[in-house]
Write an enzyme that holds these catalytic residues in place. Sequence first.
Site, PDB file in Angstrom:
ATOM      1  N   SER A   1       3.847  -2.386  10.103  1.00 52.24           N
ATOM      2  CA  SER A   1       5.246  -2.583  10.278  1.00 52.24           C
ATOM      3  C   SER A   1       5.647  -3.744   9.972  1.00 52.24           C
ATOM      4  CB  SER A   1       5.504  -1.957  11.756  1.00 52.24           C
ATOM      5  OG  SER A   1       4.882  -0.785  12.213  1.00 52.24           O
TER       6      SER A   1
ATOM      7  N   ASN B   1       0.876  -1.369   0.064  1.00 51.58           N
ATOM      8  CA  ASN B   1       0.009  -0.132   0.032  1.00 51.58           C
ATOM      9  C   ASN B   1       0.841   1.089  -0.004  1.00 51.58           C
ATOM     10  OD1 ASN B   1      -1.820   1.891   0.512  1.00 51.58           O
ATOM     11  ND2 ASN B   1      -2.314   1.286   2.461  1.00 51.58           N
ATOM     12  N   TRP B   2       1.021   1.871  -1.160  1.00 50.10           N
ATOM     13  CA  TRP B   2       1.925   3.074  -1.186  1.00 50.10           C
ATOM     14  C   TRP B   2       1.505   4.141  -0.390  1.00 50.10           C
ATOM     15  CZ3 TRP B   2       3.676   3.517  -7.116  1.00 50.10           C
ATOM     16  CH2 TRP B   2       4.278   2.306  -7.426  1.00 50.10           C
ATOM     17  N   LYS B   3       0.224   4.440  -0.025  1.00 44.45           N
ATOM     18  CA  LYS B   3      -0.440   5.662   0.657  1.00 44.45           C
ATOM     19  C   LYS B   3      -0.221   6.693  -0.297  1.00 44.45           C
ATOM     20  CE  LYS B   3      -0.066   2.852   4.845  1.00 44.45           C
ATOM     21  NZ  LYS B   3      -0.001   2.994   6.349  1.00 44.45           N
TER      22      LYS B   3
ATOM     23  N   GLU C   1      -5.258  -4.948  10.338  1.00 42.11           N
ATOM     24  CA  GLU C   1      -4.040  -3.962  10.746  1.00 42.11           C
ATOM     25  C   GLU C   1      -4.506  -3.192  11.901  1.00 42.11           C
ATOM     26  OE1 GLU C   1      -2.265  -2.789   6.865  1.00 42.11           O
ATOM     27  OE2 GLU C   1      -4.107  -1.406   6.910  1.00 42.11           O
TER      28      GLU C   1
ATOM     29  N   GLY D   1       2.714   2.081  10.770  1.00 46.02           N
ATOM     30  CA  GLY D   1       3.844   3.009  10.941  1.00 46.02           C
ATOM     31  C   GLY D   1       4.310   3.459  11.935  1.00 46.02           C
TER      32      GLY D   1
ATOM     33  N   HIS E   1      -9.379   1.199   4.976  1.00 42.17           N
ATOM     34  CA  HIS E   1      -8.328   1.372   5.658  1.00 42.17           C
ATOM     35  C   HIS E   1      -8.314   2.214   6.806  1.00 42.17           C
ATOM     36  CE1 HIS E   1      -4.149   2.535   6.522  1.00 42.17           C
ATOM     37  NE2 HIS E   1      -3.470   1.197   5.818  1.00 42.17           N
TER      38      HIS E   1
ATOM     39  N   GLY F   1       3.025  -1.251   4.388  1.00 41.35           N
ATOM     40  CA  GLY F   1       3.017   0.196   3.797  1.00 41.35           C
ATOM     41  C   GLY F   1       4.471   0.680   3.471  1.00 41.35           C
ATOM     42  N   GLY F   2       4.976   1.357   4.388  1.00 38.99           N
ATOM     43  CA  GLY F   2       6.428   1.800   4.060  1.00 38.99           C
ATOM     44  C   GLY F   2       7.226   0.865   3.522  1.00 38.99           C
TER      45      GLY F   2
ATOM     46  N   GLU G   1      -6.749   4.822   7.911  1.00 40.17           N
ATOM     47  CA  GLU G   1      -6.460   6.023   7.752  1.00 40.17           C
ATOM     48  C   GLU G   1      -7.700   6.812   7.169  1.00 40.17           C
ATOM     49  OE1 GLU G   1      -2.740   5.388   5.640  1.00 40.17           O
ATOM     50  OE2 GLU G   1      -1.996   4.902   7.667  1.00 40.17           O
TER      51      GLU G   1
END
Length: 248
Positions: free
Chosen positions: A208, A11-13, A164, A170, A96, A229-230, A98
């Site tokens: 994470s 997930n590039w966000k 999640e 994150g 998600h 993610g990251g 967010e």
Amino acid sequence: MIWHKQWIFGNWKMNGNQADNAALLQGLRSVSHDNAHIGIATPFPYLSQAVQVLADSPIWVGSQDCSQFAEKGAYTGEVSATMLKDCGANFVLIGHSERRTYFNEQNQILRKKIDNALANDLIPILCVGETLEQRQSGQEMAVVAEQLAVLQGLSVNHIAVAYEPVWAIGTGVVANAEQIAAMHAFIHKEILSIMGENVTIRTLYGGSVNANNAADILSIDKVNGALVGGASLKADAFSAIIANAQTE
Ligand code: 13P
């Protein structure tokens, strides 16, 4: 076949630019793993770029959201599932944390998004998870059960859910093996009771995940993949996670 592999999805966000994406996508083109089904969720403007670069690869491209409104119309700023399909998307993340936090997305709207995705032959990946306060007060299962209730009455044979925990996203804090195992078992049980015993389920863990912890996480019972993610923003880090996909 894909429903019996571990799904390693990125997930590039809200990250990326055309130059960095080109390098990342080229790096991913050659990545494959017999046990892994790979996907990336890009921001809307870069979806077509990803579809183009990954055209002859089995890697899925998807988006991080779709509109609650169907097809087309006077909904300024919205992107429909129909448009995503038209641009070559295979899947869409729904709900998600967010989006739940910043856009107050709740089940009523999320169900419309799921229905729109399915109507356009996109695979929805429903994201669920509790906050730290909810876990500390012992509410985590109740919260996730309420989030999964959005699936009630849905008539599909396959369903993908990402667990999640909000406090693990994150933060560098990963849920421990017992917490992950308990929640994934609970999600499987809930989905079977909501959707019937014949549904095939993928439950991805997110929060994470990185190259160092992926092997441990992916070996936990009922963890059918990871939503990253990251660490999905670097081809080498994402490839290293993919390399840990397990046979089921
Ligand atoms: P991180 O891997 O950066 O914690 O993000 C997880 C996530 O939210 C994926 O959807």
